[in-house]
Design a protein around this motif. Structure first.
Motif, PDB file in Angstrom:
ATOM      1  N   SER A  91      62.744  61.654   4.917  1.00  0.00           N
ATOM      2  CA  SER A  91      62.464  61.644   6.248  1.00  0.00           C
ATOM      3  C   SER A  91      60.892  62.156   6.731  1.00  0.00           C
ATOM      4  N   GLU A  92      60.578  62.991   5.638  1.00  0.00           N
ATOM      5  CA  GLU A  92      59.004  63.335   6.008  1.00  0.00           C
ATOM      6  C   GLU A  92      58.023  61.932   5.937  1.00  0.00           C
ATOM      7  N   ASP A  93      58.507  61.084   5.125  1.00  0.00           N
ATOM      8  CA  ASP A  93      57.547  59.869   5.210  1.00  0.00           C
ATOM      9  C   ASP A  93      57.755  59.253   6.504  1.00  0.00           C
ATOM     10  N   ILE A  94      58.932  59.099   7.048  1.00  0.00           N
ATOM     11  CA  ILE A  94      59.319  58.286   8.185  1.00  0.00           C
ATOM     12  C   ILE A  94      58.503  59.195   9.464  1.00  0.00           C
ATOM     13  N   LYS A  95      58.691  60.417   9.550  1.00  0.00           N
ATOM     14  CA  LYS A  95      57.996  61.051  10.270  1.00  0.00           C
ATOM     15  C   LYS A  95      56.447  60.913  10.267  1.00  0.00           C
ATOM     16  N   GLU A  96      55.758  61.003   9.156  1.00  0.00           N
ATOM     17  CA  GLU A  96      54.426  60.784   9.199  1.00  0.00           C
ATOM     18  C   GLU A  96      53.905  59.359   9.444  1.00  0.00           C
ATOM     19  N   THR A  97      54.686  58.589   9.271  1.00  0.00           N
ATOM     20  CA  THR A  97      54.264  56.791   9.472  1.00  0.00           C
ATOM     21  C   THR A  97      54.252  56.815  11.076  1.00  0.00           C
ATOM     22  N   PHE A  98      55.342  57.349  11.881  1.00  0.00           N
ATOM     23  CA  PHE A  98      55.531  57.230  13.262  1.00  0.00           C
ATOM     24  C   PHE A  98      54.528  58.166  13.676  1.00  0.00           C
ATOM     25  N   ALA A 133      58.879  42.572  13.816  1.00  0.00           N
ATOM     26  CA  ALA A 133      58.603  43.401  14.611  1.00  0.00           C
ATOM     27  C   ALA A 133      58.851  43.154  16.088  1.00  0.00           C
ATOM     28  N   ASP A 134      58.706  41.758  16.339  1.00  0.00           N
ATOM     29  CA  ASP A 134      59.289  41.312  17.462  1.00  0.00           C
ATOM     30  C   ASP A 134      60.756  40.748  17.326  1.00  0.00           C
ATOM     31  N   TRP A 135      61.674  41.365  18.336  1.00  0.00           N
ATOM     32  CA  TRP A 135      62.969  40.790  18.060  1.00  0.00           C
ATOM     33  C   TRP A 135      63.110  39.343  18.307  1.00  0.00           C
ATOM     34  N   ARG A 176      69.681  55.983   5.337  1.00  0.00           N
ATOM     35  CA  ARG A 176      69.970  57.001   6.126  1.00  0.00           C
ATOM     36  C   ARG A 176      69.470  56.156   7.579  1.00  0.00           C
ATOM     37  N   TYR A 177      69.608  56.828   8.606  1.00  0.00           N
ATOM     38  CA  TYR A 177      69.349  56.013   9.903  1.00  0.00           C
ATOM     39  C   TYR A 177      68.056  56.714  10.776  1.00  0.00           C
ATOM     40  N   VAL A 178      67.445  55.798  11.373  1.00  0.00           N
ATOM     41  CA  VAL A 178      66.396  56.300  12.241  1.00  0.00           C
ATOM     42  C   VAL A 178      66.626  55.807  13.716  1.00  0.00           C
ATOM     43  N   LEU A 179      66.769  56.591  14.565  1.00  0.00           N
ATOM     44  CA  LEU A 179      67.196  56.264  16.149  1.00  0.00           C
ATOM     45  C   LEU A 179      66.039  56.433  16.757  1.00  0.00           C
ATOM     46  N   PHE A 180      65.817  55.598  17.792  1.00  0.00           N
ATOM     47  CA  PHE A 180      64.751  55.536  18.878  1.00  0.00           C
ATOM     48  C   PHE A 180      65.355  54.964  20.115  1.00  0.00           C
ATOM     49  N   GLU A 181      64.573  55.682  21.145  1.00  0.00           N
ATOM     50  CA  GLU A 181      65.003  55.225  22.628  1.00  0.00           C
ATOM     51  C   GLU A 181      63.541  54.711  23.131  1.00  0.00           C
ATOM     52  N   ARG A 182      63.263  54.088  23.899  1.00  0.00           N
ATOM     53  CA  ARG A 182      62.242  53.818  24.793  1.00  0.00           C
ATOM     54  C   ARG A 182      62.826  53.638  26.303  1.00  0.00           C
ATOM     55  N   ASN A 183      62.644  54.794  27.082  1.00  0.00           N
ATOM     56  CA  ASN A 183      62.794  54.794  28.483  1.00  0.00           C
ATOM     57  C   ASN A 183      61.628  54.480  29.129  1.00  0.00           C
ATOM     58  N   TYR A 184      61.287  53.267  29.228  1.00  0.00           N
ATOM     59  CA  TYR A 184      60.183  52.676  29.704  1.00  0.00           C
ATOM     60  C   TYR A 184      60.308  51.084  29.899  1.00  0.00           C
ATOM     61  N   ARG A 185      60.376  50.746  30.975  1.00  0.00           N
ATOM     62  CA  ARG A 185      60.425  49.100  31.638  1.00  0.00           C
ATOM     63  C   ARG A 185      61.705  48.636  30.958  1.00  0.00           C
ATOM     64  N   SER A 186      62.907  49.496  30.990  1.00  0.00           N
ATOM     65  CA  SER A 186      64.244  49.461  30.469  1.00  0.00           C
ATOM     66  C   SER A 186      65.127  49.680  31.649  1.00  0.00           C
ATOM     67  N   GLN A 187      66.235  49.205  31.852  1.00  0.00           N
ATOM     68  CA  GLN A 187      67.148  49.349  32.758  1.00  0.00           C
ATOM     69  C   GLN A 187      68.395  50.066  32.512  1.00  0.00           C
ATOM     70  N   HIS A 205      57.136  47.242  21.915  1.00  0.00           N
ATOM     71  CA  HIS A 205      57.990  47.172  20.333  1.00  0.00           C
ATOM     72  C   HIS A 205      57.413  48.307  19.453  1.00  0.00           C
ATOM     73  N   PHE A 206      56.837  49.127  20.111  1.00  0.00           N
ATOM     74  CA  PHE A 206      56.370  50.360  19.107  1.00  0.00           C
ATOM     75  C   PHE A 206      57.242  50.610  17.905  1.00  0.00           C
ATOM     76  N   GLY A 207      58.540  51.123  18.463  1.00  0.00           N
ATOM     77  CA  GLY A 207      59.572  51.661  17.508  1.00  0.00           C
ATOM     78  C   GLY A 207      59.958  50.476  16.304  1.00  0.00           C
ATOM     79  N   ARG A 208      60.082  49.247  16.895  1.00  0.00           N
ATOM     80  CA  ARG A 208      60.260  48.211  15.734  1.00  0.00           C
ATOM     81  C   ARG A 208      59.056  48.066  15.026  1.00  0.00           C
ATOM     82  N   GLU A 209      57.827  48.065  15.685  1.00  0.00           N
ATOM     83  CA  GLU A 209      56.599  47.935  14.515  1.00  0.00           C
ATOM     84  C   GLU A 209      56.449  48.971  13.474  1.00  0.00           C
TER      85      GLU A 209
END
Length: 340
Positions: A260-267, A337-339, A233-244, A319-323
């Protein structure tokens, strides 16, 4: 002082310099040496800081007045410079000399000639010659009148994700649509970590036009089907902060590894640890209903349609989403965690 600037120069070259914002502008037409103070290419506190421009005029070779006609310099390519060093403003920097003349010119700007076309998108077909132009809807229009294209916002500086930009690493591109394209993530968490990106320049999801939103949805649907066929399954995230440029990060997670519940709870749990308020968006609501254009935010979406949202009001870990996804609770890849 010896040149009457009111009687020389070129408005076309001035407009060009204002548009492309060169780091160096050399000229020799007036046959004299002149090195102007560097000027900035952004409005302070209103636009993202950019590199400065330096104008250098040289005299003609071997002139009898012995004016300077040679200039030695060393230019480091933009791609090799640290971004912070690139936009550093020298102490003697001045305002952009073209801004005032450009505003005055806009007041008397003539209407477009009949032959002139509105701004069009150019697309890269990686199997053919690059730069092939296609209709915006991907179909031939016959003899019907073409619908005038909506002008895409332009970046204020070099952009690593606008498809027409030379900075794009095109060997990572997987698929190109009419308004969006799919690319492998540079330094991805996993080999099939991909990005959905608009072809044109858009800051975030809430800035997208309806055609781009529709095509983003098609890519999401195709990725969901693809990953499910691979037991993920995929997890999609976007960071609209310090990005162009909008980057929708799409990371696959094995179906049997967590729900999916595990993923939500972890975030949510890791957000609380960092005092980040990550809230769930109601099932039938959309991100455009909770965020206005220009609003900094962090957004998570599961392929089940569940969504989490945080309105950024101060500093935010880049790097919050990746972390979270790299944590032991999910992919157990803390070293990724760091690309970089």
């Amino acid at each position: 002082g010896e040149i009457d600037t009111k009687k020389c120069g070129s408005k076309l070259i001035s407009d060009l310099a204002e548009s492309i914002k060169p780091r160096y502008h050399f000229a020799a037409l007036e046959k004299t040496y002149y090195e102007r103070l560097p000027y900035r290419n952004h409005t302070v506190l209103q636009e993202t800081p950019q590199h400065v421009s330096r104008f250098i005029a040289l005299a003609d070779v071997g002139n009898s007045s012995k004016k300077k006609y040679l200039y030695a310099f060393s230019i480091v390519p933009m791609c090799l410079m640290d971004p912070a060093e690139l936009v550093k403003q020298p102490q003697d920097v001045t305002e952009n000399p073209y801004r005032k003349s450009q505003k005055e010119g806009q007041k008397t700007k003539p209407a477009l000639c009949a032959e002139e076309e509105p701004a069009c998108q150019f697309f890269f077909d990686l199997n053919k010659h690059q730069g092939k132009k296609r209709p915006s809807d991907g179909k031939e229009r016959g003899n019907s009148q073409p619908k005038q294209a909506k002008k895409t916002p332009q970046p204020v500086g070099p952009c690593w994700f606008c498809l027409a930009s030379p900075e794009v690493e095109k060997h990572l591109v997987v698929s190109i649509g009419t308004h969006c394209y799919l690319a492998l993530a540079k330094g991805g968490l996993l080999p099939d970590h991909v990005l959905i990106l608009p072809v044109g320049h858009y800051q975030s999801v809430v800035d997208l036009s309806s055609e781009v939103v529709e095509e983003v949805a098609k890519y999401k649907s195709a990725l969901k089907e693809f990953f499910r066929s691979k037991g993920k399954r995929y997890v999609l995230f976007e960071r609209n902060y310090r990005s162009q440029h909008l980057q929708l990060q799409v990371v696959p997670v094995p179906l049997g590894h967590c729900t999916s519940e595990d993923i939500k709870e972890t975030f949510i749990a890791q957000a609380q640890e960092q005092q980040i308020e990550l809230l769930e968006i109601p099932e039938h609501s959309d991100i455009t209903q909770v965020a206005q254009p220009g609003t900094p935010y962090f957004y998570v979406e599961l392929d089940t349609g569940e969504k989490l949202f945080h309105r950024i009001r101060g500093r935010f870990p880049l790097h919050f989403g990746r972390e979270v996804l790299a944590s032991e609770a999910l992919l157990a890849l803390p070293q990724r965690a760091d690309w970089r």
